[in-house]
Design a protein around this motif. Sequence first.
Motif, PDB file in Angstrom:
ATOM      1  N   VAL A 110      25.446  52.198  41.324  1.00 20.16           N
ATOM      2  CA  VAL A 110      25.386  53.611  41.116  1.00 20.16           C
ATOM      3  C   VAL A 110      24.777  54.441  42.202  1.00 20.16           C
ATOM      4  O   VAL A 110      24.392  53.818  43.019  1.00 20.16           O
ATOM      5  CB  VAL A 110      24.204  53.923  39.796  1.00 20.16           C
ATOM      6  CG1 VAL A 110      24.650  52.987  38.670  1.00 20.16           C
ATOM      7  CG2 VAL A 110      22.791  53.274  40.362  1.00 20.16           C
TER       8      VAL A 110
ATOM      9  N   ASP B  96      22.272  56.345  44.115  1.00 16.06           N
ATOM     10  CA  ASP B  96      20.813  56.377  44.059  1.00 16.06           C
ATOM     11  C   ASP B  96      20.039  57.533  44.599  1.00 16.06           C
ATOM     12  O   ASP B  96      18.873  57.411  44.929  1.00 16.06           O
ATOM     13  CB  ASP B  96      20.345  55.006  44.918  1.00 16.06           C
ATOM     14  CG  ASP B  96      20.952  55.171  46.416  1.00 16.06           C
ATOM     15  OD1 ASP B  96      21.360  56.170  46.760  1.00 16.06           O
ATOM     16  OD2 ASP B  96      20.970  54.012  47.091  1.00 16.06           O
TER      17      ASP B  96
ATOM     18  N   SER C 187      16.968  58.122  42.430  1.00 24.04           N
ATOM     19  CA  SER C 187      16.067  56.924  42.186  1.00 24.04           C
ATOM     20  C   SER C 187      14.781  57.137  42.827  1.00 24.04           C
ATOM     21  O   SER C 187      14.644  57.982  43.783  1.00 24.04           O
ATOM     22  CB  SER C 187      16.850  55.625  42.862  1.00 24.04           C
ATOM     23  OG  SER C 187      15.999  54.614  42.522  1.00 24.04           O
TER      24      SER C 187
ATOM     25  N   SER D  58      18.226  50.772  45.972  1.00 26.26           N
ATOM     26  CA  SER D  58      17.537  51.059  44.945  1.00 26.26           C
ATOM     27  C   SER D  58      17.184  50.177  43.859  1.00 26.26           C
ATOM     28  O   SER D  58      18.134  49.132  43.783  1.00 26.26           O
ATOM     29  CB  SER D  58      18.267  52.277  44.168  1.00 26.26           C
ATOM     30  OG  SER D  58      19.446  52.032  43.466  1.00 26.26           O
ATOM     31  N   SER D  59      16.196  50.315  42.926  1.00 30.84           N
ATOM     32  CA  SER D  59      15.807  49.139  41.932  1.00 30.84           C
ATOM     33  C   SER D  59      17.082  49.023  41.099  1.00 30.84           C
ATOM     34  O   SER D  59      17.291  47.981  40.539  1.00 30.84           O
ATOM     35  CB  SER D  59      14.546  49.663  40.980  1.00 30.84           C
ATOM     36  OG  SER D  59      13.553  49.589  41.975  1.00 30.84           O
ATOM     37  N   GLU D  60      17.579  50.123  40.546  1.00 26.36           N
ATOM     38  CA  GLU D  60      18.881  50.150  39.909  1.00 26.36           C
ATOM     39  C   GLU D  60      19.911  49.392  40.187  1.00 26.36           C
ATOM     40  O   GLU D  60      20.552  48.339  39.692  1.00 26.36           O
ATOM     41  CB  GLU D  60      19.341  51.351  39.157  1.00 26.36           C
ATOM     42  CG  GLU D  60      18.242  52.308  38.688  1.00 26.36           C
ATOM     43  CD  GLU D  60      17.266  52.974  39.442  1.00 26.36           C
ATOM     44  OE1 GLU D  60      16.356  53.884  39.076  1.00 26.36           O
ATOM     45  OE2 GLU D  60      17.226  52.737  40.670  1.00 26.36           O
ATOM     46  N   ASN D  61      20.187  49.314  41.574  1.00 28.94           N
ATOM     47  CA  ASN D  61      21.292  48.688  42.070  1.00 28.94           C
ATOM     48  C   ASN D  61      20.768  47.196  42.525  1.00 28.94           C
ATOM     49  O   ASN D  61      21.820  46.555  42.642  1.00 28.94           O
ATOM     50  CB  ASN D  61      21.814  49.444  43.539  1.00 28.94           C
ATOM     51  CG  ASN D  61      22.663  50.743  43.264  1.00 28.94           C
ATOM     52  OD1 ASN D  61      23.348  50.626  42.130  1.00 28.94           O
ATOM     53  ND2 ASN D  61      22.605  51.591  44.033  1.00 28.94           N
TER      54      ASN D  61
ATOM     55  N   GLN E 241      19.182  45.404  40.659  1.00 35.04           N
ATOM     56  CA  GLN E 241      19.394  44.756  39.563  1.00 35.04           C
ATOM     57  C   GLN E 241      20.897  44.343  39.347  1.00 35.04           C
ATOM     58  O   GLN E 241      21.224  43.340  38.727  1.00 35.04           O
ATOM     59  CB  GLN E 241      18.896  45.455  38.272  1.00 35.04           C
ATOM     60  CG  GLN E 241      19.004  45.008  36.784  1.00 35.04           C
ATOM     61  CD  GLN E 241      18.374  45.896  35.629  1.00 35.04           C
ATOM     62  OE1 GLN E 241      18.199  46.951  36.035  1.00 35.04           O
ATOM     63  NE2 GLN E 241      18.185  45.175  34.604  1.00 35.04           N
TER      64      GLN E 241
END
Length: 842
Positions: free
Chosen positions: A736, A738, A741, A825-828, A830
């Motif tokens: 995504v 970021d 983020s 980023s934390s989202e990526n 994961q």
Amino acid sequence: MKKTLYISVTLSVLGILLFSCSTKKDTIINRNFHALTTKYNVLFNGKVAFEEGREALMNAYIDDYWEILPIERMEILDDLTLPGEGGKNPNFKKAEEKAVKAIQKHSMEIGGRQRNPQMDEAYLLLGEARYFDQRFIPALEAFNYILGEYPDSDKINEARIWREKTHLRLENEEYAIANLKRILRFEKLEDQEYADANAVLGQAYINLKQKDSAVQVMKLAAASTKKREEQGRYNYIIGQLFNELGYKDSANIAFDKVIDLNRKSPRVYMINAHIEKAKNFEVTPENKEEFLEMLTDLAEDRENRPFLDRIYRQLAEYHLENDSLQLAEEYFNKSIKKAMQDRYLKALDYENIAALRFDDANYKDAGKYFDSTLLNLKKNTKKFRRIEKKRANLEDVIKYEDIAYVNDSILTLVEFSEEERTTYFQKYIDKLKAEEAAQLEAEAQKNAVASNNQFANSRDNVRTGKGDDGFYFYNQTTAAYGKNEFRKKWGDRPLEDNWRLLNKQSVVKTNTRGESQNAGSGEGEKDIYAVAFYTDKIPSDTKAIDSISKERNFAYYQLGLIYKEKFKEYQLAANRLEQLLKNNPEEKLILPSKYNLYKIYTLLESSKADDYKNDILNNHGQSRYAQILRNPQDVIASDENSPESLYAKTYKKFVTEDFQGALADTEKYIRQFTGEEIVPKFEMLKAITIARLDGYPAYKKALNFVALNYPNDEEGKRAQEIIKNSLPKLQNNKLVNDDKSKNFKILYKFNSQEVAAIEAIDKKIEEALEEFGYRSLSVSQDIYTRNELFVVIHGFKTKLAAVSFENTLRTSPRYLIENDYIVLSSENYQIVQIHKNLNEVN
């Protein structure tokens, strides 16, 4: 003169009337005028409306005879009426309006005393109307007003009883019981008031599950009331209470009192009393014919037609008790057809038929009847959950029984000689031809009859002068109808030869004379009336046959466990497991099958239990099963080498992120404990360990394995739930943007074998965090794949902050970290951990 006299008299009468209309003058004329007007005008109309509303309410109420009846026929609705809202029922609304009108226009409160003797009845009507309109707080206010303002009223005891009825509706049972006991002890009550007070007290005890106390006061209520309907209802409730307490003889005495009332009380009470007596009846060889005759007489009585659903069910249970299963099912079906409103009765009937189908091993039909049972039960009840669980277990039975049946059939055909196969399929083909010939003959006869009718109609039309309008295709209505019927049966077919064949390139039929009905040409043509059409489909490849055999054996093993553990059908379980052992199964299924057969025959108290025990001890003496049999008193679960202890140790490795060790242990123990109950737990632990090491695709595959191979276990069901609900949310592997983020990480990737390098960089980062005082940052070692891991710095609010800190580590003379890094980023991060797609990061 006459005119003057007329005017004088008229004015005098008007004056008297005007004077008497005053509610402020305490004269005999005033009191009587307002009392009579209240009683015979306003309250009369209000009471008429009230009785109409109560009658409609009672008629609309459907009693649930599967539960103890309430003393009052009144359905309590879930929606509440807020303060200030008017009534819902127009009759009760009208009754309330009349009561309010009587109070507002005819109340004569003079000198602190009420001079209109009808006001207490007006307030009583007001409270009753609000009560039946389910506005219990305002009703309580009206009853309390009577008790406070009219202590000398002849309606005072009636108001007291109504107040306690209202308290019951507000779930103040203890308070109502205390007040009712005081009323019964100290107040002088009329017979009907005494009956009403005891009945309300009985309802309070029923609500509190104090059934023995309820019986005593309900007896007093039934003996005191003069209303036949109440006598029948109260005695029926007494019978129900005695049944609940286990006193069947006393219950039957109460039901006899209901039956003796006959037409004096509603017939529904009498019929249900007969049914309850029948349930309590102990059938013996000497009296069973008499009992059957009694039930048959009830069914044949024309007056009992509205109650045939319950009567037929009782007849079905009688035949079921006497092992007349066909008759029992016939009456259960009759009961279903007659049950219009009693959905619980239909549920019980469907459940009984499902049980009969299950006992006949007709599992598909049993499943359908269980589905119908669930449709007629209230959700979230104990019975609903029990049937739902049984139906879910039956799904597995149907699945594995189908596999066993189909694969057994295939393997039987595999073992047939060519001659046996030809004979078998030729019989099947002959049967198909006979069925088609019969169908064609029936269609021909039908068409002949239709043609004759058409000819007769045409002839009549000609004779009557209608001419060609009688011909089928000249009549637009009949022609249109025929076209619609053709489309329903055949669909849209082109006008060509052999139009009845849907797929002319796949199947060719030969007619009953053996002539081919060609539908086209090509290599794909097959004749369903040729033996080769079927024999060519029989597998001949050894691997395919072995696969079918293994699938069949696994199905038999699962069936044995399901029947044993889920349904407690021990004989069925034994049959499936013994059949499995005859099928030369894989080695891993032999020992657990023998042990389960030992356990089953122990429960059945059969001598075969010793046979299987000796078999295990003699032929599998070193196995864990043999150890259990030699030392049955040992608590195996407490042994450090027990499956439970080994699972706990393996799970601890997983928690401490020793994923490689956890995976190795799960694979080892799955092989070691094959066939035991602990295996699904190890399989599930293996699946989530694989997820951490290999990512989403491998995790999905592992979950599917658990769901397909252990569908009856909690782990299999949990796997299926994850596949259905959680995996779709994780399947997106696109990184995504970021920009928005607020949490970033720095990643350094290492080979798992580079232990020294990993420890060195971890130590440098810890020292840097300490030196620069970055308490919001932290460092960890995260597994990435089986051979790789990350050293990760967590806690950066922006990507720029992460890059700046990494630049400090790279350029500071004290640290000089030169390893390649990635900021994510934390989202990526994961997504990368789930899908193992770090290579897609720019």
